[in-house]
Design an enzyme around this catalytic site. Sequence first.
Site, PDB file in Angstrom:
ATOM      1  N   ASN A   9       0.851  -1.000  -0.081  1.00 14.98           N
ATOM      2  CA  ASN A   9      -0.408  -0.019  -0.156  1.00 14.98           C
ATOM      3  C   ASN A   9       0.991   0.874   0.569  1.00 14.98           C
ATOM      4  O   ASN A   9       1.506   1.561   0.976  1.00 14.98           O
ATOM      5  CB  ASN A   9      -0.875  -0.162   0.791  1.00 14.98           C
ATOM      6  CG  ASN A   9      -1.578   1.001   1.618  1.00 14.98           C
ATOM      7  OD1 ASN A   9      -2.011   2.470   0.308  1.00 14.98           O
ATOM      8  ND2 ASN A   9      -2.564   1.328   2.453  1.00 14.98           N
ATOM      9  N   ARG A  93      -3.211  -2.403  -2.799  1.00 14.89           N
ATOM     10  CA  ARG A  93      -3.499  -1.322  -2.888  1.00 14.89           C
ATOM     11  C   ARG A  93      -3.659   0.336  -4.001  1.00 14.89           C
ATOM     12  O   ARG A  93      -2.756   0.763  -3.990  1.00 14.89           O
ATOM     13  CB  ARG A  93      -4.282  -0.807  -1.847  1.00 14.89           C
ATOM     14  CG  ARG A  93      -4.895   0.141  -1.306  1.00 14.89           C
ATOM     15  CD  ARG A  93      -5.467   0.494   0.042  1.00 14.89           C
ATOM     16  NE  ARG A  93      -6.423   1.308   0.549  1.00 14.89           N
ATOM     17  CZ  ARG A  93      -6.548   2.038   1.455  1.00 14.89           C
ATOM     18  NH1 ARG A  93      -5.535   1.697   2.514  1.00 14.89           N
ATOM     19  NH2 ARG A  93      -7.371   2.564   1.397  1.00 14.89           N
ATOM     20  N   HIS A 181     -12.560   3.133   0.770  1.00 15.32           N
ATOM     21  CA  HIS A 181     -12.645   3.036   1.631  1.00 15.32           C
ATOM     22  C   HIS A 181     -13.580   1.853   0.650  1.00 15.32           C
ATOM     23  O   HIS A 181     -13.314   0.184   2.125  1.00 15.32           O
ATOM     24  CB  HIS A 181     -12.948   3.087   2.539  1.00 15.32           C
ATOM     25  CG  HIS A 181     -12.733   4.448   3.655  1.00 15.32           C
ATOM     26  ND1 HIS A 181     -12.867   5.061   4.051  1.00 15.32           N
ATOM     27  CD2 HIS A 181     -10.798   4.538   3.554  1.00 15.32           C
ATOM     28  CE1 HIS A 181     -12.162   6.249   4.575  1.00 15.32           C
ATOM     29  NE2 HIS A 181     -11.270   5.676   4.288  1.00 15.32           N
ATOM     30  N   LEU A 209     -14.436   4.695   9.922  1.00 17.99           N
ATOM     31  CA  LEU A 209     -13.533   6.224  11.040  1.00 17.99           C
ATOM     32  C   LEU A 209     -12.099   5.798  11.204  1.00 17.99           C
ATOM     33  O   LEU A 209     -11.841   5.548  12.220  1.00 17.99           O
ATOM     34  CB  LEU A 209     -14.700   6.437  12.043  1.00 17.99           C
ATOM     35  CG  LEU A 209     -16.169   6.357  11.747  1.00 17.99           C
ATOM     36  CD1 LEU A 209     -17.275   6.304  13.404  1.00 17.99           C
ATOM     37  CD2 LEU A 209     -16.733   6.964  10.674  1.00 17.99           C
ATOM     38  N   GLY A 210     -12.150   6.490  10.222  1.00 17.82           N
ATOM     39  CA  GLY A 210     -10.224   6.435  10.133  1.00 17.82           C
ATOM     40  C   GLY A 210      -9.303   8.074  10.370  1.00 17.82           C
ATOM     41  O   GLY A 210     -10.640   8.758  10.500  1.00 17.82           O
ATOM     42  N   ASN A 211      -8.612   7.734   9.668  1.00 12.53           N
ATOM     43  CA  ASN A 211      -8.249   9.431   9.228  1.00 12.53           C
ATOM     44  C   ASN A 211      -8.531  10.282   8.378  1.00 12.53           C
ATOM     45  O   ASN A 211      -9.240  10.678   8.498  1.00 12.53           O
ATOM     46  CB  ASN A 211      -6.208   9.227   9.059  1.00 12.53           C
ATOM     47  CG  ASN A 211      -5.260  11.071   9.715  1.00 12.53           C
ATOM     48  OD1 ASN A 211      -6.135  11.772  10.249  1.00 12.53           O
ATOM     49  ND2 ASN A 211      -4.566  10.437   9.312  1.00 12.53           N
ATOM     50  N   GLY A 212      -8.900   9.349   7.522  1.00 14.22           N
ATOM     51  CA  GLY A 212      -9.883   9.216   6.528  1.00 14.22           C
ATOM     52  C   GLY A 212     -11.341   8.376   6.979  1.00 14.22           C
ATOM     53  O   GLY A 212     -11.487   7.615   7.861  1.00 14.22           O
ATOM     54  N   ARG A 241      -8.818  16.482   6.339  1.00 12.75           N
ATOM     55  CA  ARG A 241     -10.457  17.217   5.267  1.00 12.75           C
ATOM     56  C   ARG A 241     -11.645  17.606   5.318  1.00 12.75           C
ATOM     57  O   ARG A 241     -12.009  16.730   6.814  1.00 12.75           O
ATOM     58  CB  ARG A 241     -10.291  15.721   4.064  1.00 12.75           C
ATOM     59  CG  ARG A 241      -9.563  14.759   3.145  1.00 12.75           C
ATOM     60  CD  ARG A 241      -9.131  14.134   2.406  1.00 12.75           C
ATOM     61  NE  ARG A 241      -8.646  13.440   3.219  1.00 12.75           N
ATOM     62  CZ  ARG A 241      -8.529  11.779   3.286  1.00 12.75           C
ATOM     63  NH1 ARG A 241      -9.350  11.248   2.421  1.00 12.75           N
ATOM     64  NH2 ARG A 241      -7.613  10.387   4.365  1.00 12.75           N
ATOM     65  N   ILE A 329     -10.483   5.012  14.298  1.00 16.60           N
ATOM     66  CA  ILE A 329     -11.505   5.660  15.769  1.00 16.60           C
ATOM     67  C   ILE A 329     -12.879   5.108  15.912  1.00 16.60           C
ATOM     68  O   ILE A 329     -13.350   4.457  17.037  1.00 16.60           O
ATOM     69  CB  ILE A 329     -12.218   7.043  14.966  1.00 16.60           C
ATOM     70  CG1 ILE A 329     -11.098   8.018  15.100  1.00 16.60           C
ATOM     71  CG2 ILE A 329     -13.362   7.739  15.771  1.00 16.60           C
ATOM     72  CD1 ILE A 329     -11.130   9.625  13.894  1.00 16.60           C
ATOM     73  N   GLU A 331     -12.804   2.362  16.115  1.00 18.30           N
ATOM     74  CA  GLU A 331     -12.893   0.818  16.943  1.00 18.30           C
ATOM     75  C   GLU A 331     -11.908   0.307  17.890  1.00 18.30           C
ATOM     76  O   GLU A 331     -13.124   0.228  18.875  1.00 18.30           O
ATOM     77  CB  GLU A 331     -11.527  -0.250  16.006  1.00 18.30           C
ATOM     78  CG  GLU A 331     -12.365  -1.239  14.936  1.00 18.30           C
ATOM     79  CD  GLU A 331     -10.435  -1.022  13.984  1.00 18.30           C
ATOM     80  OE1 GLU A 331      -9.492  -1.493  14.786  1.00 18.30           O
ATOM     81  OE2 GLU A 331     -10.494  -0.994  13.136  1.00 18.30           O
ATOM     82  N   ASN A 332     -12.000   2.223  18.404  1.00 15.37           N
ATOM     83  CA  ASN A 332     -11.355   2.446  19.762  1.00 15.37           C
ATOM     84  C   ASN A 332     -11.735   3.420  20.792  1.00 15.37           C
ATOM     85  O   ASN A 332     -11.716   3.131  22.083  1.00 15.37           O
ATOM     86  CB  ASN A 332      -9.985   2.792  19.269  1.00 15.37           C
ATOM     87  CG  ASN A 332      -9.303   1.440  18.986  1.00 15.37           C
ATOM     88  OD1 ASN A 332      -8.987   0.604  19.544  1.00 15.37           O
ATOM     89  ND2 ASN A 332      -8.656   1.840  17.385  1.00 15.37           N
ATOM     90  N   GLU A 379      -8.237  -4.596   5.380  1.00 20.10           N
ATOM     91  CA  GLU A 379      -8.044  -4.202   3.931  1.00 20.10           C
ATOM     92  C   GLU A 379      -6.396  -5.423   3.651  1.00 20.10           C
ATOM     93  O   GLU A 379      -6.421  -6.076   2.711  1.00 20.10           O
ATOM     94  CB  GLU A 379      -6.838  -3.051   4.183  1.00 20.10           C
ATOM     95  CG  GLU A 379      -8.869  -2.403   4.690  1.00 20.10           C
ATOM     96  CD  GLU A 379      -8.350  -0.179   4.546  1.00 20.10           C
ATOM     97  OE1 GLU A 379      -7.227  -0.447   5.966  1.00 20.10           O
ATOM     98  OE2 GLU A 379      -9.076   0.824   4.408  1.00 20.10           O
TER      99      GLU A 379
HETATM  100  P1  ADP Z   1      -5.864   5.612   8.600  1.00 22.51           P
HETATM  101  O1  ADP Z   1      -7.066   6.794   7.990  1.00 22.51           O
HETATM  102  O2  ADP Z   1      -5.018   6.308   8.445  1.00 22.51           O
HETATM  103  O3  ADP Z   1      -5.764   4.420   8.828  1.00 22.51           O
HETATM  104  P2  ADP Z   1      -6.948   4.989  11.598  1.00 22.51           P
HETATM  105  O4  ADP Z   1      -7.846   4.411  10.351  1.00 22.51           O
HETATM  106  O5  ADP Z   1      -5.333   4.265  12.207  1.00 22.51           O
HETATM  107  O6  ADP Z   1      -6.450   6.239  10.202  1.00 22.51           O
HETATM  108  O7  ADP Z   1      -7.062   5.858  12.524  1.00 22.51           O
HETATM  109  C1  ADP Z   1      -6.977   7.657  13.330  1.00 22.51           C
HETATM  110  C2  ADP Z   1      -7.774   7.591  13.858  1.00 22.51           C
HETATM  111  O8  ADP Z   1      -7.979   6.881  15.039  1.00 22.51           O
HETATM  112  C3  ADP Z   1      -6.083   8.605  14.676  1.00 22.51           C
HETATM  113  O9  ADP Z   1      -7.845   9.987  14.485  1.00 22.51           O
HETATM  114  C4  ADP Z   1      -6.588   8.134  16.697  1.00 22.51           C
HETATM  115  O10 ADP Z   1      -6.858   9.377  17.184  1.00 22.51           O
HETATM  116  C5  ADP Z   1      -7.750   7.632  16.139  1.00 22.51           C
HETATM  117  N1  ADP Z   1      -7.896   6.327  17.039  1.00 22.51           N
HETATM  118  C6  ADP Z   1      -6.572   5.342  17.053  1.00 22.51           C
HETATM  119  N2  ADP Z   1      -7.082   4.888  18.430  1.00 22.51           N
HETATM  120  C7  ADP Z   1      -7.524   5.958  19.562  1.00 22.51           C
HETATM  121  C8  ADP Z   1      -8.859   5.664  20.915  1.00 22.51           C
HETATM  122  N3  ADP Z   1      -8.510   4.426  21.555  1.00 22.51           N
HETATM  123  N4  ADP Z   1      -9.428   6.427  20.859  1.00 22.51           N
HETATM  124  C9  ADP Z   1      -9.518   7.651  19.971  1.00 22.51           C
HETATM  125  N5  ADP Z   1      -8.768   7.659  18.590  1.00 22.51           N
HETATM  126  C10 ADP Z   1      -8.195   6.578  18.754  1.00 22.51           C
END
Ligand code: ADP
Length: 402
Positions: A9, A93, A181, A209-212, A241, A329, A331-332, A379
């Site tokens: 990737n 990817r 995605h 819900l991640g950075n993207g 974004r 986001i 997941e966590n 992925e």
């Molecule tokens: P990408 O889109 O780069 O793959 P990820 O899926 O790894 O990104 O998600 C990154 C985001 O997840 C960041 O905003 C990070 O702060 C958030 N994140 C990771 N762990 C936690 C947590 N325990 N609580 C809140 N946000 C989290």
Amino acid sequence: MNAHVLTLNAGSSSLKLGLFALGGAGPAPVAAGLVEKIGATPRLELRDAAGDIFADRPLDPESAASHAGALDAALRELEARHPGARIEAVGHRVVHGGMGFTAPTVLTPGALDALETLTPFAPLHQPHNLSGVRAAQAAFPEALQIACFDTAFHRSHPFVNDVFAIPRAYYDKGVRRYGFHGLSYDYIAGTLAERAPMLHAGRVVVAHLGNGASMCAMQAGRSVASSMGFSALDGLPMGTRPGQIDPGVLLYLMQQEGMTAAEIADLLYRRSGLLGLSGVSNDMRELEASDAPEARQAIEYFVFRIRRELGALAAALEGLDALVFTGGIGENAARIRADVCAGMGWIGIALDAARNEAGAEIVSSDQSRVRVMVIPTDEEIVIARAAAVLAGAPGQDRVPRG
Ligand code: ADP
């Protein structure tokens, strides 16, 4: 049996890779990692299947100034750790498959040329993805190179979710709502098919819900609508974004503020979203830890747009059977999940606070009409499985599809 597939990737300054052993029921993860900060201060990190780090060091900036150099350094480490691992196929990817690529594809010279022509659709991503392909071709001239597309999962959209109401000629030229995605959504669809077949057969919204960040409405495991559109800018606000924005704002920035296309691209891809709104960070963990009112407002806006999109996607599906959270986001961040679900009783969502805090797979209550789930995405395994199928690995007779 030492046949393996490698997944790559390639981003603008990073190269993520995964090594999978073939044989048995399907590809089994052996090692994974990344080279980050390519072109500046490159650093290599590799983990084994248990997640233990076995390589973590800076790379020489000159020899790892390109994807090819970075791949070379990572492969040397992998070879030392797994001598004799034979790479049958490399799965890549690729962000954009345009109108034509609707499934994982073996990269013949013709297919590669066709993907080059899609660069104007994703100028910030496609060239890096393809430079990863060229680096892998040089490293493994005998191996099959296979592309897996972020757009392919969404090609099942009906016309009304594929079109913009601008003159028809642009639609014919490919100005469409592609959605992205797709590898993550493909993984979630496949996982639901295994673990909750009744839900998989129904109406599901997945929030990646991640950075993207984006959301996808699925009916019977197929995408019918996505919050992302022509580019990966649309829909939800993300780390940097903006998500959905009135195009009149962009006209204003050009005409009144004199901004160039390059400046607007920089604003939209790097300076907006959670970072732009908060002035604090693009990272959800840092925003949650911050006392700044702007950080709280940025989170509130993020949650508000997810809830709004959930309503819209449920309308597209004519109802809702399940909501799945995934991505860093999703997941966590239990608090974000709780805020998204609060006040969603009207649509049939009732969260179980204890399950949500504990990060259980099912976080809705037993009475909830809509099941709410947390499923960590993967992925890389989607790419590895597709590569194994196209390479004709034993035990793999079809490209897994939700
Ligand atoms: P990408 O889109 O780069 O793959 P990820 O899926 O790894 O990104 O998600 C990154 C985001 O997840 C960041 O905003 C990070 O702060 C958030 N994140 C990771 N762990 C936690 C947590 N325990 N609580 C809140 N946000 C989290």
